[in-house]
Design a protein around this motif. Structure first.
Motif, PDB file in Angstrom:
ATOM      1  N   ALA A   1       0.865  -1.189   0.000  1.00 22.49           N
ATOM      2  CA  ALA A   1       0.000   0.000   0.000  1.00 22.49           C
ATOM      3  C   ALA A   1       0.892   1.226   0.000  1.00 22.49           C
ATOM      4  N   THR A   2       0.406   2.302  -0.583  1.00 20.22           N
ATOM      5  CA  THR A   2       1.162   3.547  -0.591  1.00 20.22           C
ATOM      6  C   THR A   2       0.174   4.704  -0.630  1.00 20.22           C
ATOM      7  N   GLY A   3       0.686   5.905  -0.469  1.00 22.32           N
ATOM      8  CA  GLY A   3      -0.185   7.084  -0.443  1.00 22.32           C
ATOM      9  C   GLY A   3      -0.029   7.847   0.850  1.00 22.32           C
ATOM     10  N   ARG A   4      -0.178   9.169   0.778  1.00 20.62           N
ATOM     11  CA  ARG A   4       0.118  10.007   1.927  1.00 20.62           C
ATOM     12  C   ARG A   4      -0.999  10.059   2.960  1.00 20.62           C
ATOM     13  N   SER A   5      -2.202   9.584   2.627  1.00 19.43           N
ATOM     14  CA  SER A   5      -3.320   9.625   3.567  1.00 19.43           C
ATOM     15  C   SER A   5      -4.396   8.655   3.090  1.00 19.43           C
ATOM     16  N   PRO A   6      -5.362   8.311   3.958  1.00 25.01           N
ATOM     17  CA  PRO A   6      -6.430   7.402   3.537  1.00 25.01           C
ATOM     18  C   PRO A   6      -7.197   7.884   2.309  1.00 25.01           C
ATOM     19  N   SER A   7      -7.290   9.183   2.129  1.00 25.11           N
ATOM     20  CA  SER A   7      -8.026   9.699   0.971  1.00 25.11           C
ATOM     21  C   SER A   7      -7.158   9.800  -0.281  1.00 25.11           C
ATOM     22  N   HIS A   8      -5.871   9.520  -0.146  1.00 25.31           N
ATOM     23  CA  HIS A   8      -4.958   9.526  -1.299  1.00 25.31           C
ATOM     24  C   HIS A   8      -4.128   8.243  -1.276  1.00 25.31           C
ATOM     25  N   ALA A   9      -4.814   7.110  -1.205  1.00 28.89           N
ATOM     26  CA  ALA A   9      -4.129   5.832  -1.027  1.00 28.89           C
ATOM     27  C   ALA A   9      -4.294   4.936  -2.247  1.00 28.89           C
ATOM     28  N   SER A  10      -3.341   4.031  -2.390  1.00 24.59           N
ATOM     29  CA  SER A  10      -3.398   3.019  -3.440  1.00 24.59           C
ATOM     30  C   SER A  10      -2.940   1.695  -2.847  1.00 24.59           C
ATOM     31  N   VAL A  11      -3.551   0.616  -3.313  1.00 24.56           N
ATOM     32  CA  VAL A  11      -3.080  -0.722  -2.954  1.00 24.56           C
ATOM     33  C   VAL A  11      -2.723  -1.436  -4.255  1.00 24.56           C
ATOM     34  N   ALA A  12      -1.671  -2.235  -4.189  1.00 22.35           N
ATOM     35  CA  ALA A  12      -1.212  -2.936  -5.386  1.00 22.35           C
ATOM     36  C   ALA A  12      -0.940  -4.394  -5.046  1.00 22.35           C
ATOM     37  N   ALA A  13      -1.283  -5.270  -5.965  1.00 21.04           N
ATOM     38  CA  ALA A  13      -1.041  -6.701  -5.800  1.00 21.04           C
ATOM     39  C   ALA A  13      -0.421  -7.239  -7.082  1.00 21.04           C
ATOM     40  N   THR A  14       0.468  -8.193  -6.945  1.00 21.52           N
ATOM     41  CA  THR A  14       1.067  -8.805  -8.133  1.00 21.52           C
ATOM     42  C   THR A  14       0.139  -9.874  -8.695  1.00 21.52           C
ATOM     43  N   VAL A  15       0.369 -10.207  -9.946  1.00 21.67           N
ATOM     44  CA  VAL A  15      -0.365 -11.305 -10.567  1.00 21.67           C
ATOM     45  C   VAL A  15      -0.106 -12.596  -9.793  1.00 21.67           C
TER      46      VAL A  15
END
Length: 284
Positions: free
Chosen positions: A99-113
């Motif tokens: 997960a990345t992003g500076r705050s809960p309202s500007h967040a991203s989650v990423a998963a690999t294949v």
């Protein structure tokens, strides 16, 4: 308990900066280094999500692209009253997520294949809950503060090493030589101490995300099983084209690094699984 530990570690890191700065560069020198490191990490804090997602060529997906992943994240966010983060997929067979992003309202989650192929529904939910816990706990901010202070200590140490080697302190009286050698030794040891504390903070936040994530999804054993499978999968198939500076972002270390536990960005897998099993018994 983990939040208290993190607070104490941050206080220790700040104390190390103050003591080291005053001993070697005075309060003004320490302040200049802190400001400079802060500017660099402020930029990183605001743009690191874009940088790391681009580094791993992550592709944003919607509900119809990867419905299994998207629906898990959407349900967890709704259930826990969080803004819906952006969802990304990385075309890599190594099983992992971050997960990345500076705050809960500007967040991203990423998963690999790879993780989508490896885990079942409950295990994937546990992993995504762990990542959303990082977002909810604002661990990106905590990591940035730790990196800022550790960076300032390292910068002061670098200046002192150059001064001790090439400055007047290495010549002249035995007193001057003794002071220069002492300063040089401290300049070598202080960044190591800062790194140790920074890594301890990272491990503490992983424990906290395990606990909070398990409570968010209500499936601590599923998260424990997922961590075990991901640990084995990442060791047999390390992440291709990655940068070890980003290892702390992932739920398990994506590289085969032989770091000792003191310098590791993640707690030992045995400890993580044990704590989750204990939590499962408490929640039963």
């Amino acid at each position: 308990m983990n939040s208290i530990k993190t607070t104490l570690l941050l206080a220790a890191l700040t104390g190390l900066l103050v003591v080291f700065g005053n001993m070697l560069g005075g309060s003004q020198g320490a302040l200049i280094a802190l400001i400079f490191a802060g500017v660099m990490n402020f930029v990183s804090y605001w743009y690191s999500d874009k940088i790391v997602l681009k580094m791993y060529r992550a592709q944003e997906v919607g509900p119809s692209d990867v419905p299994q992943l998207y629906s898990v994240v959407e349900n967890l966010a709704r259930k826990n009253g969080m803004p819906m983060p952006k969802v990304f997929v990385i075309n890599n067979d190594s099983p992992n997520a971050f997960a990345t992003g500076r705050s809960p309202s500007h967040a991203s989650v990423a998963a690999t294949v790879g993780i989508l192929r490896l885990l079942d529904q409950d295990e994937l939910e546990g992993v995504m809950a762990h990542e959303l816990a990082h977002v909810k706990n604002r661990d990106t901010l905590i990591s940035t503060v730790a990196a800022t202070v550790a960076g300032a200590i390292t910068m002061i140490a670098t200046m002192v090493r150059w001064s001790a080697i090439f400055g007047g302190g290495m010549r002249g009286s035995s007193n001057n030589r003794g002071n220069a050698i002492g300063a040089l030794a401290l300049a070598i040891l202080a960044p190591m101490a800062a790194l140790l504390i920074q890594m301890a903070i990272s491990r503490s936040r992983e424990f906290a995300a395990d606990e909070a994530g398990a409570k968010m999804c209500g499936k601590p054993l599923a998260l424990a099983n997922a961590l075990t499978r991901l640990h084995q999968g990442a060791r047999s198939m390390p992440l291709r084209g990655g940068n070890e500076a980003t290892a702390h972002l992932f739920i398990v270390n994506p590289f085969k690094g032989g770091m000792t536990s003191l310098f590791s960005t993640h707690p030992s897998m045995d400890d993580r699984v044990r704590k989750l099993r204990e939590l499962s018994r408490q929640m039963a």
